[in-house]
Motif scaffolding. Sequence first.
Motif, PDB file in Angstrom:
ATOM      1  N   ARG A  26       8.337  -5.967   3.889  1.00  0.00           N
ATOM      2  CA  ARG A  26       7.039  -6.618   4.158  1.00  0.00           C
ATOM      3  C   ARG A  26       6.744  -6.674   5.665  1.00  0.00           C
ATOM      4  O   ARG A  26       5.604  -6.553   6.092  1.00  0.00           O
ATOM      5  CB  ARG A  26       7.006  -8.028   3.549  1.00  0.00           C
ATOM      6  CG  ARG A  26       6.984  -7.999   2.018  1.00  0.00           C
ATOM      7  CD  ARG A  26       7.140  -9.396   1.436  1.00  0.00           C
ATOM      8  NE  ARG A  26       5.975 -10.215   1.694  1.00  0.00           N
ATOM      9  CZ  ARG A  26       4.851 -10.170   0.996  1.00  0.00           C
ATOM     10  NH1 ARG A  26       4.765  -9.347  -0.035  1.00  0.00           N
ATOM     11  NH2 ARG A  26       3.837 -10.933   1.292  1.00  0.00           N
TER      12      ARG A  26
ATOM     13  N   LEU B 181       5.509  -3.303   6.781  1.00  0.00           N
ATOM     14  CA  LEU B 181       4.131  -3.043   6.340  1.00  0.00           C
ATOM     15  C   LEU B 181       3.111  -3.955   7.020  1.00  0.00           C
ATOM     16  O   LEU B 181       1.926  -3.858   6.778  1.00  0.00           O
ATOM     17  CB  LEU B 181       4.028  -3.272   4.829  1.00  0.00           C
ATOM     18  CG  LEU B 181       4.427  -2.119   3.938  1.00  0.00           C
ATOM     19  CD1 LEU B 181       4.543  -2.600   2.497  1.00  0.00           C
ATOM     20  CD2 LEU B 181       3.411  -0.999   4.021  1.00  0.00           C
TER      21      LEU B 181
ATOM     22  N   GLU C  90       2.816  -6.943   6.292  1.00  0.00           N
ATOM     23  CA  GLU C  90       2.340  -7.924   5.306  1.00  0.00           C
ATOM     24  C   GLU C  90       2.721  -9.312   5.797  1.00  0.00           C
ATOM     25  O   GLU C  90       2.125 -10.300   5.403  1.00  0.00           O
ATOM     26  CB  GLU C  90       2.994  -7.672   3.946  1.00  0.00           C
ATOM     27  CG  GLU C  90       2.491  -6.444   3.249  1.00  0.00           C
ATOM     28  CD  GLU C  90       1.682  -6.767   2.024  1.00  0.00           C
ATOM     29  OE1 GLU C  90       0.597  -7.347   2.205  1.00  0.00           O
ATOM     30  OE2 GLU C  90       2.148  -6.465   0.918  1.00  0.00           O
ATOM     31  N   GLU C  91       3.781  -9.355   6.599  1.00  0.00           N
ATOM     32  CA  GLU C  91       4.250 -10.592   7.212  1.00  0.00           C
ATOM     33  C   GLU C  91       4.477 -10.334   8.695  1.00  0.00           C
ATOM     34  O   GLU C  91       4.702  -9.188   9.106  1.00  0.00           O
ATOM     35  CB  GLU C  91       5.591 -11.038   6.593  1.00  0.00           C
ATOM     36  CG  GLU C  91       5.548 -11.340   5.108  1.00  0.00           C
ATOM     37  CD  GLU C  91       4.754 -12.583   4.778  1.00  0.00           C
ATOM     38  OE1 GLU C  91       4.452 -13.376   5.704  1.00  0.00           O
ATOM     39  OE2 GLU C  91       4.406 -12.755   3.598  1.00  0.00           O
TER      40      GLU C  91
ATOM     41  N   PRO D 144      -4.566  -0.954   9.143  1.00  0.00           N
ATOM     42  CA  PRO D 144      -4.723   0.195   8.241  1.00  0.00           C
ATOM     43  C   PRO D 144      -4.119   1.487   8.797  1.00  0.00           C
ATOM     44  O   PRO D 144      -3.534   2.274   8.053  1.00  0.00           O
ATOM     45  CB  PRO D 144      -6.243   0.308   8.082  1.00  0.00           C
ATOM     46  CG  PRO D 144      -6.738  -1.083   8.268  1.00  0.00           C
ATOM     47  CD  PRO D 144      -5.843  -1.669   9.327  1.00  0.00           C
TER      48      PRO D 144
ATOM     49  N   ARG E  65      -0.487   1.480   8.090  1.00  0.00           N
ATOM     50  CA  ARG E  65      -0.167   1.662   6.664  1.00  0.00           C
ATOM     51  C   ARG E  65      -0.404   3.095   6.191  1.00  0.00           C
ATOM     52  O   ARG E  65       0.147   3.507   5.180  1.00  0.00           O
ATOM     53  CB  ARG E  65      -0.962   0.657   5.824  1.00  0.00           C
ATOM     54  CG  ARG E  65      -0.452  -0.764   6.069  1.00  0.00           C
ATOM     55  CD  ARG E  65      -1.174  -1.780   5.258  1.00  0.00           C
ATOM     56  NE  ARG E  65      -0.661  -3.112   5.584  1.00  0.00           N
ATOM     57  CZ  ARG E  65      -1.334  -4.228   5.406  1.00  0.00           C
ATOM     58  NH1 ARG E  65      -2.536  -4.201   4.875  1.00  0.00           N
ATOM     59  NH2 ARG E  65      -0.803  -5.389   5.726  1.00  0.00           N
ATOM     60  N   ARG E  66      -1.238   3.821   6.918  1.00  0.00           N
ATOM     61  CA  ARG E  66      -1.438   5.226   6.545  1.00  0.00           C
ATOM     62  C   ARG E  66      -0.212   6.072   6.883  1.00  0.00           C
ATOM     63  O   ARG E  66      -0.069   7.185   6.395  1.00  0.00           O
ATOM     64  CB  ARG E  66      -2.680   5.792   7.239  1.00  0.00           C
ATOM     65  CG  ARG E  66      -3.947   5.232   6.642  1.00  0.00           C
ATOM     66  CD  ARG E  66      -5.190   5.664   7.355  1.00  0.00           C
ATOM     67  NE  ARG E  66      -6.263   4.727   7.026  1.00  0.00           N
ATOM     68  CZ  ARG E  66      -7.521   4.858   7.395  1.00  0.00           C
ATOM     69  NH1 ARG E  66      -7.881   5.905   8.098  1.00  0.00           N
ATOM     70  NH2 ARG E  66      -8.419   3.961   7.058  1.00  0.00           N
TER      71      ARG E  66
ATOM     72  N   CYS F  42       4.265   3.447  -0.081  1.00  0.00           N
ATOM     73  CA  CYS F  42       4.988   2.355  -0.751  1.00  0.00           C
ATOM     74  C   CYS F  42       5.146   2.629  -2.233  1.00  0.00           C
ATOM     75  O   CYS F  42       4.186   3.030  -2.884  1.00  0.00           O
ATOM     76  CB  CYS F  42       4.191   1.060  -0.663  1.00  0.00           C
ATOM     77  SG  CYS F  42       4.278   0.346   0.914  1.00  0.00           S
TER      78      CYS F  42
ATOM     79  N   PHE G 246       6.777   0.680  -5.804  1.00  0.00           N
ATOM     80  CA  PHE G 246       7.287  -0.602  -6.291  1.00  0.00           C
ATOM     81  C   PHE G 246       7.919  -0.447  -7.664  1.00  0.00           C
ATOM     82  O   PHE G 246       7.671   0.515  -8.390  1.00  0.00           O
ATOM     83  CB  PHE G 246       6.144  -1.625  -6.371  1.00  0.00           C
ATOM     84  CG  PHE G 246       5.453  -1.834  -5.053  1.00  0.00           C
ATOM     85  CD1 PHE G 246       5.945  -2.733  -4.134  1.00  0.00           C
ATOM     86  CD2 PHE G 246       4.318  -1.096  -4.720  1.00  0.00           C
ATOM     87  CE1 PHE G 246       5.326  -2.915  -2.907  1.00  0.00           C
ATOM     88  CE2 PHE G 246       3.700  -1.265  -3.504  1.00  0.00           C
ATOM     89  CZ  PHE G 246       4.197  -2.180  -2.590  1.00  0.00           C
TER      90      PHE G 246
ATOM     91  N   ARG H 125       2.419  -0.344 -10.232  1.00  0.00           N
ATOM     92  CA  ARG H 125       1.101  -0.770  -9.715  1.00  0.00           C
ATOM     93  C   ARG H 125       0.044   0.335  -9.798  1.00  0.00           C
ATOM     94  O   ARG H 125      -0.675   0.610  -8.828  1.00  0.00           O
ATOM     95  CB  ARG H 125       1.208  -1.282  -8.281  1.00  0.00           C
ATOM     96  CG  ARG H 125       2.130  -2.466  -8.181  1.00  0.00           C
ATOM     97  CD  ARG H 125       2.016  -3.196  -6.892  1.00  0.00           C
ATOM     98  NE  ARG H 125       3.102  -4.169  -6.813  1.00  0.00           N
ATOM     99  CZ  ARG H 125       3.378  -4.891  -5.757  1.00  0.00           C
ATOM    100  NH1 ARG H 125       2.643  -4.770  -4.665  1.00  0.00           N
ATOM    101  NH2 ARG H 125       4.372  -5.759  -5.764  1.00  0.00           N
TER     102      ARG H 125
ATOM    103  N   ALA I 253      -5.990   6.873  -3.420  1.00  0.00           N
ATOM    104  CA  ALA I 253      -5.337   6.593  -2.132  1.00  0.00           C
ATOM    105  C   ALA I 253      -5.985   7.370  -0.992  1.00  0.00           C
ATOM    106  O   ALA I 253      -5.971   6.925   0.152  1.00  0.00           O
ATOM    107  CB  ALA I 253      -3.854   6.935  -2.219  1.00  0.00           C
TER     108      ALA I 253
ATOM    109  N   ILE J 252      -9.427   6.006   2.128  1.00  0.00           N
ATOM    110  CA  ILE J 252      -9.277   6.203   3.580  1.00  0.00           C
ATOM    111  C   ILE J 252     -10.199   7.341   4.052  1.00  0.00           C
ATOM    112  O   ILE J 252      -9.973   7.955   5.087  1.00  0.00           O
ATOM    113  CB  ILE J 252      -7.805   6.450   3.998  1.00  0.00           C
ATOM    114  CG1 ILE J 252      -7.205   7.649   3.248  1.00  0.00           C
ATOM    115  CG2 ILE J 252      -6.954   5.208   3.766  1.00  0.00           C
ATOM    116  CD1 ILE J 252      -5.866   8.093   3.820  1.00  0.00           C
TER     117      ILE J 252
END
Lengths: 304, 229
Positions: free
Chosen positions: B47, B50, B52-53, B76, B79-80, B84, B86, B90, B104, B108
Motif C-alpha cells: 500500500r 502504491l 494508498e498510504e 496517477p 500508478r501507471r 496490481c 489481488f 477484482r 485499464a 488512462i
Amino acid sequence: MRASFVMSGVGQGLRRNVLMSIALIMITFVSLYFLAGALLTQKEIGKFRNQYQEKLSVQVYMCGPAPYGQSNPCKHPFTGTEKLKLEASLKADPQIASVRFLTHQEIYNKNKDFLGKDNSALLQASDFPDEFTLSLKDLKRDYPQVAQRYANAPGVNAVQNEDEGLKTILDIFDKSRIGALAFALVMLIAAILLMAITIQVAAAQRRNETNIMRLVGASRWMTQMPFVIEAMITAVIGGILTVPALWFSKTYVLNGIFGHSVSHGVLPDLSVNDVLVASGESALIGIVLAIVTAYVTLRSYVRI
Amino acid sequence: MIRLDHVTKVYPAGTRPAIEDITIDIAKGEFVFLIGQSGSGKSTVLRLLLREELASSGKVFVDGRNVSRLRSRRIPELRRKIGCVFQDFRLLPKKSVYDNVAFALEVINKSQRTIRRAVPEVLDLVGLDGKALRMPNELSGGEQQRVAIARAFVNRPLVLLADEPTGNLDPDTSQGIMGLLERINRTGTTVLMATHDNNIVDAMRRRVIELDGGHIIRDQSRGVYGVGR
C-alpha cells in the motif's frame, strides 16, 4: 479523453439508479421552476416599473358634491374661481412640468376601459371627482413639497401620488417573488442534498470500478467525470422541464387571472423570450450547483 | 527500482506500528517474495508503494521518485508504472474479458488503436486468446486471475505488485499463475509478491523477505518459506 467511453459510463450510471435519477430530476425541476418563477416575477416588476415610471403623475382631487364626512376637508363643491386660481398656481409652479384638468366624466370613461364591462357597471361617472393631473419635473424629489403646497388649497379634496397606488401592486409582486425565492431556496437545498446522497450511492455501487480506475492510474478527473456529468444531465433535464411549466404558469396566472389588465396594458405582458431567459438563468444556476455538489461530494467521498 | 528507507507506518487506530524502521532495496527486474503471517505488515508495504498510504516516517522510492512527497495529482503517474494483482481478482462482472483489460487503458486515455493492439497481445501472453468475449463468471478462478494479471500488465508497468495472487487457487492452478508471473518478470518487470504459499516460495527459490510484527526478520536471496525463522 474518449467521450464515448465516458458517456457509456454515464448512461450505465443513470440506468443503474433509474428511480433515484427520476426523483432527482423531479426535485431539481420543481426547485428550478420556482427559481425561474421568481426570476420571471422580477422581470414583470421591472417591466411594470419601466412602464409606469414615465407616466407616473400626481392627482389633485377637487371637492365634489356633498355629503362630506368629518375627515373630509371639503365644505362645498369646488367653484369656478377656485379652479381658475388653482390652475394658475399650478401652471406657474416651477416644480410642475405639465397640468391637465380632467372632468369626472372623462375619468370615468378612462377607467371604464380598464375595469371591464362588469366592474364598470357598478360605478357611475359621479363616483369620480374632477381632478388636475400633474406631471412633476422630479416626482421623487418634489412630490412631498407639491403635495403639501396644494393639499389645503381652496376647493382641493386631496393630493395623491399614483406611485402610492402602484406600490400596492408592486408589493404583491414583490412578496410573491420573495415567496417563490424562499420556496426555491428550500427546494434547491433539498435537491442538493438528494444529489449528494445519489452521488454517494452511485459511488458506493461503483466502488469496485473506481478502485480499479485509481489503481491503474486514472486521474481524479477521469474517475469523477461520469458522476459530475450525471449530475449535470439531471440539472439540464430539470431545467428543460421548467420551460413548458413556466410558460403554462405564465399563461394561467398572468394571462388567465390578470388577463383583462394585461390585454388593456395595465400590467405588462411577458413574452416567450422572457420565459426562456428566466428558465435559462435558473437552469444555469442549477447546473453550476450540480457541478459544485458533485465535485464537493466526490472530493470527500471518493479516494484518490 | 523499489527502495524503502527506514520506513515506519503507524495507522491512526493502531496500537503498534504496522511496520517499523524497515529498509528494503529491490533492483530492476528482481522477483521478490514478501512473506509473513497475517498482520506482519506485507500489505502495508504494498500500500505504501502504491501511495494508498503515506509513511509515518522514512522514505519510499519507486523508480527513483520519493512516493511520499508526490502531490496528489502526480499519484496517477506513479500508478501507471505499477501493476496490481489481488487475491480476489477484482474484475468487473459486467464486462467481458476483453473489456476488463481494455478498461485499464481506456481510463488512462490510450487511443483505440493502442487498445486494439495491446489487449489481444496481453491476452495471448496470459494464455487467454480465444476467451476475449467471455464474461468473468464463465471463467475458472485461475482464468479470472489471468485476466487480472493481463489487466495489470497491459500497460507494461515497471513493477508488478501481487497480493496473495494464488490465495484462492488450487496448487495446480497456482503453479500456472506463478509460471505466468515468471514470464512477466523475464520481460524486465520487477515483481514483488506477498504470499502465504510455502510450496510456491520453496519451488521458485527467489529472494525472500520475511516480515514479523512489522520488522524484517529475514532477507535471503534464493530463499525458501520455512528456513531461518
